[in-house]
Write an enzyme that holds these catalytic residues in place. Structure first.
Site, PDB file in Angstrom:
ATOM      1  N   SER A   1      47.556  68.813  26.432  1.00 40.47           N
ATOM      2  CA  SER A   1      47.296  68.296  27.780  1.00 40.47           C
ATOM      3  C   SER A   1      48.327  68.853  28.750  1.00 40.47           C
ATOM      4  CB  SER A   1      47.370  66.775  27.782  1.00 40.47           C
ATOM      5  OG  SER A   1      47.413  66.332  29.120  1.00 40.47           O
TER       6      SER A   1
ATOM      7  N   HIS B   1      43.579  71.041  27.643  1.00 42.67           N
ATOM      8  CA  HIS B   1      43.094  69.731  28.095  1.00 42.67           C
ATOM      9  C   HIS B   1      43.587  69.474  29.522  1.00 42.67           C
ATOM     10  CE1 HIS B   1      41.547  65.660  27.246  1.00 42.67           C
ATOM     11  NE2 HIS B   1      42.598  65.204  27.922  1.00 42.67           N
TER      12      HIS B   1
ATOM     13  N   ASP C   1      43.617  66.814  32.529  1.00 41.36           N
ATOM     14  CA  ASP C   1      43.422  65.400  32.867  1.00 41.36           C
ATOM     15  C   ASP C   1      43.254  65.234  34.360  1.00 41.36           C
ATOM     16  OD1 ASP C   1      43.588  63.969  30.339  1.00 41.36           O
ATOM     17  OD2 ASP C   1      45.653  64.717  30.234  1.00 41.36           O
TER      18      ASP C   1
ATOM     19  N   MET D   1      42.535  62.678  37.378  1.00 43.75           N
ATOM     20  CA  MET D   1      42.612  61.239  37.695  1.00 43.75           C
ATOM     21  C   MET D   1      42.494  61.042  39.197  1.00 43.75           C
ATOM     22  SD  MET D   1      45.717  60.074  35.214  1.00 43.75           S
ATOM     23  CE  MET D   1      46.005  60.860  33.620  1.00 43.75           C
TER      24      MET D   1
ATOM     25  N   HIS E   1      38.881  66.422  31.170  1.00 38.73           N
ATOM     26  CA  HIS E   1      38.729  64.975  30.938  1.00 38.73           C
ATOM     27  C   HIS E   1      38.746  64.290  32.302  1.00 38.73           C
ATOM     28  CE1 HIS E   1      40.921  61.187  29.129  1.00 38.73           C
ATOM     29  NE2 HIS E   1      39.729  60.883  29.620  1.00 38.73           N
TER      30      HIS E   1
ATOM     31  N   MET F   1      38.851  61.320  34.520  1.00 33.33           N
ATOM     32  CA  MET F   1      39.147  59.884  34.635  1.00 33.33           C
ATOM     33  C   MET F   1      38.932  59.524  36.098  1.00 33.33           C
ATOM     34  SD  MET F   1      42.425  59.917  32.131  1.00 33.33           S
ATOM     35  CE  MET F   1      42.571  61.697  32.274  1.00 33.33           C
TER      36      MET F   1
ATOM     37  N   MET G   1      39.928  57.283  23.313  1.00 29.32           N
ATOM     38  CA  MET G   1      41.286  57.141  23.844  1.00 29.32           C
ATOM     39  C   MET G   1      42.121  56.279  22.898  1.00 29.32           C
ATOM     40  SD  MET G   1      41.326  58.919  26.573  1.00 29.32           S
ATOM     41  CE  MET G   1      43.039  58.547  26.975  1.00 29.32           C
TER      42      MET G   1
ATOM     43  N   ASP H   1      42.747  61.180  22.018  1.00 29.54           N
ATOM     44  CA  ASP H   1      43.668  61.488  23.125  1.00 29.54           C
ATOM     45  C   ASP H   1      44.613  60.321  23.370  1.00 29.54           C
ATOM     46  OD1 ASP H   1      44.836  62.331  25.496  1.00 29.54           O
ATOM     47  OD2 ASP H   1      42.979  62.274  26.674  1.00 29.54           O
TER      48      ASP H   1
END
Ligand code: DX5
Ligand code: ZN
Length: 275
Positions: A68, A91, A93, A95, A124, A126, A197, A235
């Site tokens: 990540s 990866h 992330d 958000m 990913h 979020m 998760m 993750d």
């Protein structure tokens, strides 16, 4: 490595001892399950007789590592992505400050990092109601896009998966720690990846939640029973110790942020996380 004894091994490649079976591409092209005989021989498992040197035995599943970049130095993102080139995926992330209490990076950053690596970008999301943005993430260069089942209605999550597939990319769903395994079932047949998760999403560096392992095991059982071509990713809090239990319970893709980027020797750490 994940050990397994039967034919339900996914198509991510396999090896016996030190000898690799044909690469994952060959498995996909032949539409077979990877089963290794004593000399790495593959046996077609759908109605075909086994090869002469084929013998069912314990096999080792190739584990993929997806570091990540949340734990990377954002001022030196290109350098830090090159540091993980022995991994299998990157990866990313994303958000939004609404679905999770943190804000990170978005579409322009995915677009900027796309040319810096050959590795697939494992994005990913979020974010609240991801159906609004999945197409843009695909166009920016994401190769796999995962959306949280908690982030929208079932209908919109199905739509998001369809949009990602229509863009020619891989799609998956993610579940938070408090979400039961059953929440993935309406989407499972459509998923190239399911992400479980093992921390509350929002931040890197949190402690691994071992009590998520029954959920991982259950989802692995469904994937295998249904003979789906679907990766199972975990993750949060994955490190050289916790990676073992994650692999034992059936995950084949491991995300690791701090465990990778805090390591003095990143390639050695990536190798260690393969179990
Ligand atoms: C958390 C993120 C994770 C996180 C993992 O919301 O989805 O990908 O970066 O970080 P570590 O491996 O440090 O727990
Ligand atoms: Zn993540």
């Amino acid at each position: 490595m994940r050990r397994a004894r039967d034919a339900s091994l996914g198509r991510s490649g396999c090896m016996t001892g030190k000898q690799w079976a044909p690469p994952p591409d060959a498995c996909a092209a032949w539409d077979i399950l990877c089963r290794c005989g004593p000399y790495g021989a593959l046996s077609p498992s759908r109605g075909e007789p086994p090869a002469a040197n084929y013998e069912e035995k314990e096999v080792l599943i190739m584990i993929k590592i997806s570091p990540s970049i949340l734990s990377a130095d954002f001022a030196n993102l290109e350098r830090d992505i090159k540091r993980i080139e022995t991994a299998d995926l990157v990866h990313v992330d994303v958000m939004d400050g609404i679905f999770v209490p943190n804000i990170t990076i978005g579409i322009p950053v995915v677009k900027s990092i796309r040319p810096t690596t050959q590795l697939p970008l494992d994005v990913h999301l979020m974010i609240d109601r991801p159906v609004r943005y999945v197409e843009e993430f695909c166009k920016a260069g994401a190769d796999i896009v995962t959306v949280h089942v908690e982030a929208d209605t079932e209908e919109n999550t199905q739509k998001a998966l369809d949009i990602i597939h229509n863009c020619g990319k891989k799609a998956g769903v993610v579940i938070k720690p408090k979400t039961p395994a059953e929440a993935v079932l309406p989407f499972l047949e459509k998923c190239d990846m399911v992400l479980v998760m093992t921390v509350e999403p929002g931040f890197g560096g949190q402690s691994f939640m071992a009590d998520m392992m029954p959920k991982v095991k259950q989802i692995r059982a469904w994937i295998d029973e249904k003979n789906l071509d679907c990766d199972l990713e975990v993750d949060g809090g994955v490190d050289p110790v916790t990676c073992k239990v994650v692999i034992e319970n059936g995950a084949n893709v491991l995300v690791a942020g701090s465990a990778v980027y805090k390591a003095a020797d990143i390639p050695a750490r990536i190798a260690e996380l393969r179990g």
